[in-house]
Design a protein around this motif. Structure first.
Motif, PDB file in Angstrom:
ATOM      1  N   VAL A 160       0.831  -1.209   0.000  1.00  0.00           N
ATOM      2  CA  VAL A 160       0.000   0.000   0.000  1.00  0.00           C
ATOM      3  C   VAL A 160       0.871   1.268   0.000  1.00  0.00           C
ATOM      4  N   ILE A 161       2.078   1.156   0.524  1.00  0.00           N
ATOM      5  CA  ILE A 161       2.969   2.327   0.474  1.00  0.00           C
ATOM      6  C   ILE A 161       3.296   2.663  -0.986  1.00  0.00           C
ATOM      7  N   VAL A 162       3.649   1.634  -1.770  1.00  0.00           N
ATOM      8  CA  VAL A 162       3.968   1.923  -3.175  1.00  0.00           C
ATOM      9  C   VAL A 162       2.690   2.223  -3.966  1.00  0.00           C
ATOM     10  N   SER A 163       1.555   1.697  -3.521  1.00  0.00           N
ATOM     11  CA  SER A 163       0.281   2.110  -4.135  1.00  0.00           C
ATOM     12  C   SER A 163       0.079   3.617  -3.940  1.00  0.00           C
ATOM     13  N   TYR A 164       0.431   4.093  -2.778  1.00  0.00           N
ATOM     14  CA  TYR A 164       0.329   5.540  -2.524  1.00  0.00           C
ATOM     15  C   TYR A 164       1.246   6.311  -3.487  1.00  0.00           C
ATOM     16  N   PHE A 165       2.475   5.789  -3.675  1.00  0.00           N
ATOM     17  CA  PHE A 165       3.389   6.452  -4.622  1.00  0.00           C
ATOM     18  C   PHE A 165       2.770   6.446  -6.027  1.00  0.00           C
ATOM     19  N   GLU A 166       2.125   5.330  -6.376  1.00  0.00           N
ATOM     20  CA  GLU A 166       1.514   5.228  -7.711  1.00  0.00           C
ATOM     21  C   GLU A 166       0.378   6.252  -7.859  1.00  0.00           C
ATOM     22  N   TRP A 167      -0.450   6.341  -6.855  1.00  0.00           N
ATOM     23  CA  TRP A 167      -1.603   7.270  -6.881  1.00  0.00           C
ATOM     24  C   TRP A 167      -1.106   8.718  -7.015  1.00  0.00           C
ATOM     25  N   THR A 168      -0.064   9.068  -6.244  1.00  0.00           N
ATOM     26  CA  THR A 168       0.443  10.446  -6.334  1.00  0.00           C
ATOM     27  C   THR A 168       1.085  10.692  -7.705  1.00  0.00           C
ATOM     28  N   GLN A 169       1.766   9.678  -8.266  1.00  0.00           N
ATOM     29  CA  GLN A 169       2.330   9.848  -9.617  1.00  0.00           C
ATOM     30  C   GLN A 169       1.218  10.080 -10.635  1.00  0.00           C
ATOM     31  N   ASN A 170       0.107   9.346 -10.498  1.00  0.00           N
ATOM     32  CA  ASN A 170      -1.020   9.508 -11.427  1.00  0.00           C
ATOM     33  C   ASN A 170      -1.640  10.894 -11.291  1.00  0.00           C
ATOM     34  N   LEU A 171      -1.822  11.346 -10.048  1.00  0.00           N
ATOM     35  CA  LEU A 171      -2.476  12.650  -9.840  1.00  0.00           C
ATOM     36  C   LEU A 171      -1.605  13.803 -10.325  1.00  0.00           C
ATOM     37  N   THR A 172      -0.278  13.634 -10.184  1.00  0.00           N
ATOM     38  CA  THR A 172       0.625  14.715 -10.597  1.00  0.00           C
ATOM     39  C   THR A 172       1.126  14.521 -12.028  1.00  0.00           C
ATOM     40  N   GLU A 173       0.742  13.414 -12.645  1.00  0.00           N
ATOM     41  CA  GLU A 173       1.164  13.075 -14.008  1.00  0.00           C
ATOM     42  C   GLU A 173       2.683  13.139 -14.153  1.00  0.00           C
ATOM     43  N   PHE A 174       3.349  12.514 -13.185  1.00  0.00           N
ATOM     44  CA  PHE A 174       4.800  12.526 -13.146  1.00  0.00           C
ATOM     45  C   PHE A 174       5.267  11.121 -12.791  1.00  0.00           C
ATOM     46  N   ARG A 175       6.343  10.636 -13.440  1.00  0.00           N
ATOM     47  CA  ARG A 175       6.807   9.264 -13.183  1.00  0.00           C
ATOM     48  C   ARG A 175       8.048   9.255 -12.308  1.00  0.00           C
ATOM     49  N   TRP A 176       8.066   8.360 -11.333  1.00  0.00           N
ATOM     50  CA  TRP A 176       9.262   8.190 -10.510  1.00  0.00           C
ATOM     51  C   TRP A 176      10.128   7.077 -11.097  1.00  0.00           C
ATOM     52  N   LYS A 177      11.441   7.196 -10.849  1.00  0.00           N
ATOM     53  CA  LYS A 177      12.340   6.112 -11.256  1.00  0.00           C
ATOM     54  C   LYS A 177      12.353   5.046 -10.143  1.00  0.00           C
ATOM     55  N   LEU A 178      12.710   3.809 -10.532  1.00  0.00           N
ATOM     56  CA  LEU A 178      12.653   2.704  -9.576  1.00  0.00           C
ATOM     57  C   LEU A 178      13.474   2.951  -8.296  1.00  0.00           C
ATOM     58  N   PRO A 179      14.722   3.486  -8.394  1.00  0.00           N
ATOM     59  CA  PRO A 179      15.488   3.673  -7.149  1.00  0.00           C
ATOM     60  C   PRO A 179      14.781   4.605  -6.162  1.00  0.00           C
ATOM     61  N   GLN A 180      14.051   5.603  -6.686  1.00  0.00           N
ATOM     62  CA  GLN A 180      13.325   6.507  -5.777  1.00  0.00           C
ATOM     63  C   GLN A 180      12.204   5.752  -5.051  1.00  0.00           C
TER      64      GLN A 180
END
Ligand code: NAD
Length: 429
Positions: A360-380
């Motif tokens: 669920v922590i990485v789900s949160y990261f996914e949700w924030t990436q979707n809302l901000t339309e920005f992609r994180w790299k795997l190491p982050q």
């Protein structure tokens, strides 16, 4: 006066009779007692906010119609939109979904995500459904619950027998009415806005927490014999990441049976077989012994990781556990009776709401990436996951010292306090 948790001590066999939801509330009450929480607040926090049961009729491949039961329970939304997985399994019913939804409330609060808790499921035998039938079932379910899910309402994710493909169907069906809405689900394929690192996140989180707990216990992880029940998303990723950390995986199982080898199983070969066959059935590496799932739970090991279904460590099976530490990768794998027996035998348990929170922590990261339309790299993603879990584990340890209690009760005190503060601020003051 604060009651000691021992005042909750009951006969382990009678605790086993509690339903899963009653067990979660049994843990809740222990923690609420330590927090001296008033009775009226306890009732508000324990009860689910909304429960929906739906009929899902679909046309099967043979032309006949069949009706399935679907459930979505939203337990709490005081800290943010509800969040929780979707399970396809014959055992799915309202009590199980309600219990799992409440666990999500305490899990998201424990790891301090801006979410509440939810869970859903469809009672079905997914392995007997064709891909087309599964897709029609998923889409019909989304149409039935479509009014109560959404990026700011309730965000489903994968759980037992659902995966990135299931999430893609949900996103597509929801988007047909609401416009392109990747943030309505997490655990999607990366091509549709899924986060890098989400698929392995729960298993990786289990391994990170296991390593951190071993450090505190002075138990060397390198070479430590580990047994894992369940070799799906969570179990297989935990096996891979733990073996990368130097642990020796001496037993694994799935619904088809179990394998053990005290010298250590070849995890790369297990993963390759699982990827090809979607099951461990028929895998017989040289030197490994075929055993039953009951025997697997009783194997000699340092760390036992239940990563399949709930209720496997009961008052009975917990007496046979020969591990020094239990890490709950599955949700609710230990009954309240099982927990009591393990406590009496001095075997510490890392509770599900901490051990499997990586997903669920990485789900949160996914949700924030979707809302901000920005992609994180795997190491982050991996770095922030590790930081988040390390912070939560420190908080659990501090609460465990403060209240002189076990890690499960300590985790609940941290979580309940956070939900109570939000609930009071929103409508109780
Ligand atoms: P999955 O469907 O990918 O895998 C489930 C595994 O359990 C399979 O290997 C299956 O064969 C095995 N299994 C089923 N019945 C069994 C039995 N009787 N004995 C032994 N093995 C059996 O599911 P998953 O996503 O890996 O979820 C596993 C557990 O982890 C569940 O309790 C789930 O709620 C929990 N969980 C999953 C996530 C996630 O991100 N997927 C997050 C948090 C918690």
């Amino acid at each position: 006066m604060i009651s000691s948790p021992d005042s909750f001590a009951r006969d382990a066999a009678s605790l086993d009779k509690l339903s899963t939801f009653e067990s979660v509330n049994f843990y809740f009450e222990r923690a609420a007692e330590l927090l001296q929480m008033p009775e009226d607040e306890r009732v508000i926090l324990q009860r689910p906010f909304r429960e929906l049961q739906v009929e899902i009729p679909i046309k099967m491949d043979d032309g006949r119609w069949r009706v399935f039961n679907g459930y979505r329970v939203q337990h709490d939304n005081s800290r943010g939109p509800c969040k929780g997985g979707l399970r396809y399994h014959p055992s799915v019913d309202n009590d199980e979904v309600r219990a799992l939804a409440s666990l999500m409330t305490w899990k998201t609060a424990l790891v301090d995500l801006p979410f509440g808790g939810a869970k859903g499921g469809i009672a079905c035998e997914p392995h007997r459904l064709s891909s087309g039938e599964k897709q029609r079932l998923t889409r019909a379910f989304v149409r039935a619950i479509g009014d109560i899910i959404g990026p700011n309402q309730d965000i489903p994710a994968p759980d037992v027998n659902t995966d990135a493909q299931t999430m893609a169907w949900i996103m597509d069906e929801y988007s047909a009415r609401h416009g392109f809405s990747p943030a309505v689900v997490t655990g999607k394929p990366p091509a549709l806005g899924g986060s890098l690192g989400r698929e392995e996140a729960t298993g990786r989180g289990v391994s990170l927490i296991t390593r951190a707990v071993c450090d505190v216990l002075g138990l060397p992880l390198r070479g430590a014999p580990v047994v894992i029940q369940g070799f799906g998303n969570v179990g297989s990723n935990a096996a891979r990441t733990l073996s990368e950390m130097g642990a020796r995986i001496v037993g694994v199982s799935d619904a088809s049976g179990a394998l053990c080898d005290p010298r250590g199983l070849d995890v790369t070969a297990l993963l390759a077989y699982q990827a090809q066959h979607r099951s461990l059935e028929g895998f017989a590496p040289a030197g490994a012994k075929q055993i039953s799932n009951e025997e697997l739970l009783a194997l000699d090991c340092d760390i036992l990781i239940p990563a399949a279904l709930g209720g496997v460590l009961t008052a009975g099976s917990a007496r046979d556990v020969h591990a020094r530490l239990v890490v709950e990768a599955a949700n609710a794998p230990t009954t309240a009776g099982g927990q009591q027996v393990l406590a009496e035998r001095g075997i510490p348990v890392v509770p599900d709401i901490l051990a499997n929170a990586g997903g669920v922590i990485v789900s949160y990261f996914e949700w924030t990436q979707n809302l901000t339309e920005f992609r994180w790299k795997l190491p982050q993603v991996q770095r922030e996951l590790e930081e988040s879990l390390a912070r939560s584990w420190d908080e659990v340890l501090a609460a465990s010292k403060k209240h002189a209690t076990d890690w499960r009760t300590a985790s609940y005190t941290v979580a309940i306090e956070r939900v109570a503060v939000a609930t009071r601020a929103r409508f109780m003051s």
